[in-house]
Design a protein around this motif. Structure first.
Motif, short mmCIF file in Angstrom:
data_model
loop_
_atom_site.label_atom_id
_atom_site.label_comp_id
_atom_site.label_asym_id
_atom_site.label_seq_id
_atom_site.Cartn_x
_atom_site.Cartn_y
_atom_site.Cartn_z
N HIS A 224 126.33 131.48 71.65
CA HIS A 224 125.10 132.25 71.79
C HIS A 224 125.36 133.36 72.81
CE1 HIS A 224 121.01 133.13 73.33
NE2 HIS A 224 120.67 132.92 72.06
N PRO A 225 124.86 134.57 72.68
CA PRO A 225 123.86 135.03 71.71
C PRO A 225 124.45 135.54 70.39
CG PRO A 225 124.22 136.75 73.32
CD PRO A 225 125.10 135.59 73.73
N ASN A 226 125.80 135.60 70.26
CA ASN A 226 126.35 136.12 68.99
C ASN A 226 125.97 135.20 67.83
OD1 ASN A 226 128.24 136.68 71.38
ND2 ASN A 226 128.55 138.38 69.97
N VAL A 227 126.06 133.89 68.07
CA VAL A 227 125.44 132.96 67.11
C VAL A 227 124.02 132.81 67.63
CG1 VAL A 227 125.40 130.63 66.18
CG2 VAL A 227 127.58 131.79 66.51
N SER A 228 123.06 133.34 66.89
CA SER A 228 121.73 133.40 67.49
C SER A 228 120.82 132.25 67.11
CB SER A 228 121.06 134.74 67.19
OG SER A 228 121.10 135.00 65.82
N SER A 229 121.12 131.53 66.03
CA SER A 229 120.29 130.38 65.68
C SER A 229 121.05 129.46 64.73
CB SER A 229 118.99 130.83 65.02
OG SER A 229 119.26 131.35 63.73
N VAL A 230 120.57 128.21 64.67
CA VAL A 230 121.13 127.25 63.71
C VAL A 230 119.96 126.62 62.95
CG1 VAL A 230 122.56 125.19 63.38
CG2 VAL A 230 122.91 126.62 65.38
N ALA A 231 120.03 126.64 61.64
CA ALA A 231 119.03 125.97 60.80
C ALA A 231 119.59 124.61 60.40
CB ALA A 231 118.75 126.80 59.55
N ILE A 232 118.80 123.58 60.61
CA ILE A 232 119.26 122.24 60.21
C ILE A 232 118.33 121.76 59.09
CG2 ILE A 232 119.65 119.85 61.00
CD1 ILE A 232 119.82 121.31 63.88
N VAL A 233 118.85 121.78 57.88
CA VAL A 233 118.01 121.44 56.73
C VAL A 233 118.50 120.15 56.10
CG1 VAL A 233 117.37 123.85 56.27
CG2 VAL A 233 119.39 122.90 55.17
N PRO A 234 117.57 119.34 55.60
CA PRO A 234 118.01 118.03 55.09
C PRO A 234 118.66 118.13 53.72
CG PRO A 234 115.65 118.28 54.79
CD PRO A 234 116.11 119.52 55.50
N LEU A 235 119.58 117.26 53.47
CA LEU A 235 120.18 117.09 52.15
C LEU A 235 119.06 116.85 51.13
CD1 LEU A 235 122.51 116.06 50.19
CD2 LEU A 235 122.04 113.81 51.17
N GLY A 236 119.13 117.48 49.97
CA GLY A 236 118.15 117.21 48.91
C GLY A 236 118.86 116.56 47.74
N LEU A 237 118.41 115.39 47.35
CA LEU A 237 119.03 114.70 46.22
C LEU A 237 118.15 114.81 44.99
CD1 LEU A 237 120.39 111.41 47.85
CD2 LEU A 237 121.72 113.35 47.02
N THR A 238 118.74 115.14 43.87
CA THR A 238 117.97 115.13 42.63
C THR A 238 118.50 113.95 41.80
OG1 THR A 238 119.49 116.42 41.26
CG2 THR A 238 117.98 117.66 42.67
N ARG A 239 117.86 113.70 40.67
CA ARG A 239 118.33 112.58 39.86
C ARG A 239 119.70 112.88 39.23
NH1 ARG A 239 114.37 111.20 36.53
NH2 ARG A 239 112.98 112.99 36.44
N TYR A 240 120.09 114.16 39.23
CA TYR A 240 121.35 114.55 38.58
C TYR A 240 122.54 114.57 39.54
CZ TYR A 240 117.86 115.95 35.27
OH TYR A 240 116.79 115.93 34.43
N LEU A 241 122.25 114.57 40.81
CA LEU A 241 123.33 114.63 41.78
C LEU A 241 123.80 113.20 42.05
CD1 LEU A 241 125.12 116.23 43.64
CD2 LEU A 241 123.31 116.32 45.33
N LYS A 242 124.78 112.79 41.28
CA LYS A 242 125.25 111.40 41.41
C LYS A 242 126.50 111.40 42.27
CE LYS A 242 123.48 110.03 36.88
NZ LYS A 242 122.13 110.08 37.31
#
Ligand code: SF4
Length: 462
Positions: A224-242
């Motif tokens: 930081h500050p060159n890396v200005s933010s981090v997004a932490i998003v949850p894994l999304g599972l669908t019925r097709y992602l086996k």
């Protein structure tokens, strides 16, 4: 002799130059007799690969030599003198995205049903789209040419999917070897050239959570500050992602993540003056918590990744209530009848939206009701409004009460009233017994503010 016949991927053919798609009447481009279908090949002797190159190479230049290949096949050389601010009035073909060479465990393309729109299978990994639209890239296959271009043309900020700074874990998640997974030198080069970076972590329980996540956040915070933010998003599972190596995100996992990351956020705010590491809205909603207050998000650096959307919506809703407060009386149909209808949304957003709509009903005598629609098309734990399909809304139509139904505008393509399963809005509307509208917040607010004075009271989808 070849063992297999190889069909070229025609959609990926890159022709030289950039094609003009539109010329504004009366513009400089029209004066130069440029036409749709012509290709700009060079500006001042420099090759043009796409419209970003054209913008970069012509920007600020008053004396220009432009090589054009006319759609007839003729080659023209145009010598131009123009005022610095004079626009060409040209639109160009879209950028053909570069494809990624990763095999991420959680790749959303693997989670699509086969019938999904072709655009959902595009595995783009393109620094140009990162700059233009906030698309994330992993930097694993960025070429020297692209790297130089980002720096020379100042394609900043760049959005980088880091996932983990631990090399073993990053390589494992991306399905590549450690050498390719290692982007430290590339990040350093971007940083040294003052390119701003927003990072992303797709959080996969038991793989890059806990201590790995803590190290990732602090390693990035050190930039930081060159890396200005981090997004932490949850894994999304669908019925097709086996994928057996993936573990679903549970409410308990979300609560633990909020607790652990919350401590780091407090520490980082004290040291950096920014929350820096932002958790995706889904994590709060799945945990059954309210999303943080406005100040938590600062200037919403990761809003393109959906982070802070719920907070923004709630704030807009509160402002709308205040505005409506200033007018007097109940909101009714022009006939004087109470305003009664159903708002359909994803199951994740149903609870907070119900709380907001309840306040509206109590204050203005409306009878709006919210119903959470299950996502059967993708299945798994997909619960956001934007991934609902025509079939999902149809399956929930029995739950519609009142004189109209509203679906979220975000479930439609941005430039066409069609949903992810290919169903068109008109087709869906025909199958509802009451008028059905696709609204974004602005359209909904406009209807309410006008007291639904027009019939049909609500604004049609664009
Ligand atoms: S980078 Fe990973 S998630 Fe993104 S398209 Fe490529 S394989 Fe899929």
């Amino acid at each position: 002799m070849y063992e297999f016949a190889v069909t070229p991927a025609v959609t990926q053919i890159r022709r030289r130059g950039v094609e003009i798609s539109e010329v504004v009447d009366g513009s400089l481009g029209a004066e130069l007799e440029l036409e749709p279908g012509d290709r700009i090949m060079r500006v001042n002797g420099r090759v043009v690969r796409d419209y970003l190159d054209f913008r970069f190479q012509s920007g600020g230049e008053t004396d220009l030599v432009i090589d054009v290949r006319k759609r007839t096949g003729e080659d023209w050389e145009l010598n131009i003198e123009r005022d610095e601010a004079e626009a060409f009035g040209l639109s160009f073909e879209q950028i053909v995205p570069r494809q990624c060479a990763n095999e991420c465990l959680f790749c959303f393309c693997k989670g699509n049903p086969e019938t999904a729109r072709p655009s959902l299978f595009v595995r783009d990994e393109d620094v140009r789209l990162s700059f233009l639209y906030g698309n994330y890239t992993t930097l694993t296959s960025i070429t020297e040419d692209e790297m130089r271009r980002v720096i020379e043309q100042r394609l900043t900020p760049q959005y980088v999917s880091v996932h983990a700074t631990d090399l073993d874990v990053r390589a494992y998640l991306l399905g590549v070897d450690q050498e390719r997974a290692d982007i430290r030198a590339k990040m350093r080069r971007l940083i040294d050239a003052n390119i701003e970076i927003h990072a992303q972590v797709v959080l996969c329980p038991e793989i890059n959570d806990g201590e790995i996540l803590r190290r990732t956040i602090y390693d990035l915070a050190a930039l930081h500050p060159n890396v200005s933010s981090v997004a932490i998003v949850p894994l999304g599972l669908t019925r097709y992602l086996k994928e057996e190596r993936l573990t679903a995100v549970t409410p308990e996992f979300c609560r633990r993540t909020i607790r652990e990351v919350g401590e780091m956020q407090r520490d980082l705010r004290a040291r950096l003056g920014t929350t820096f590491a932002f958790l995706g809205d889904e994590i709060y909603l799945k945990a059954g918590r309210t999303v943080p207050a406005r100040a938590h998000y600062g200037d919403y650096p990761q809003i393109e990744d959906g982070i802070g959307m719920v907070r923004t919506f709630e704030n807009m809703f509160a402002a709308l209530l205040r505005k409506l407060d200033r007018r007097s009386g109940a909101i009714t149909r022009p006939s004087g009848k109470a305003l009664c209808g159903t708002i359909m949304t994803g199951t994740l957003f149903a609870a907070p939206l119900t709380a907001m709509v309840t306040r509206l009903n109590e204050r203005f005598g409306t009878s709006l009701r919210v119903t959470g629609v299950d996502n059967d098309y993708f299945g798994g734990d997909v619960s956001v409004a934007g991934l609902l399909t025509g079939g999902d809304f149809l399956a929930a139509r029995e739950r519609v009460v009142g004189d109209f139904a509203i679906i979220p505008r975000v479930a439609l393509k941005s430039d066409e009233p069609v949903m992810l399963d290919g169903m068109r809005l008109e087709e869906l509307q025909k199958q509802f017994e009451v008028p059905l509208y696709a609204f974004d917040f602005k359209q909904f607010a406009a209807g309410l503010e006008a007291g639904f004075a027009r019939e049909p009271a609500l604004v049609e989808a664009a």
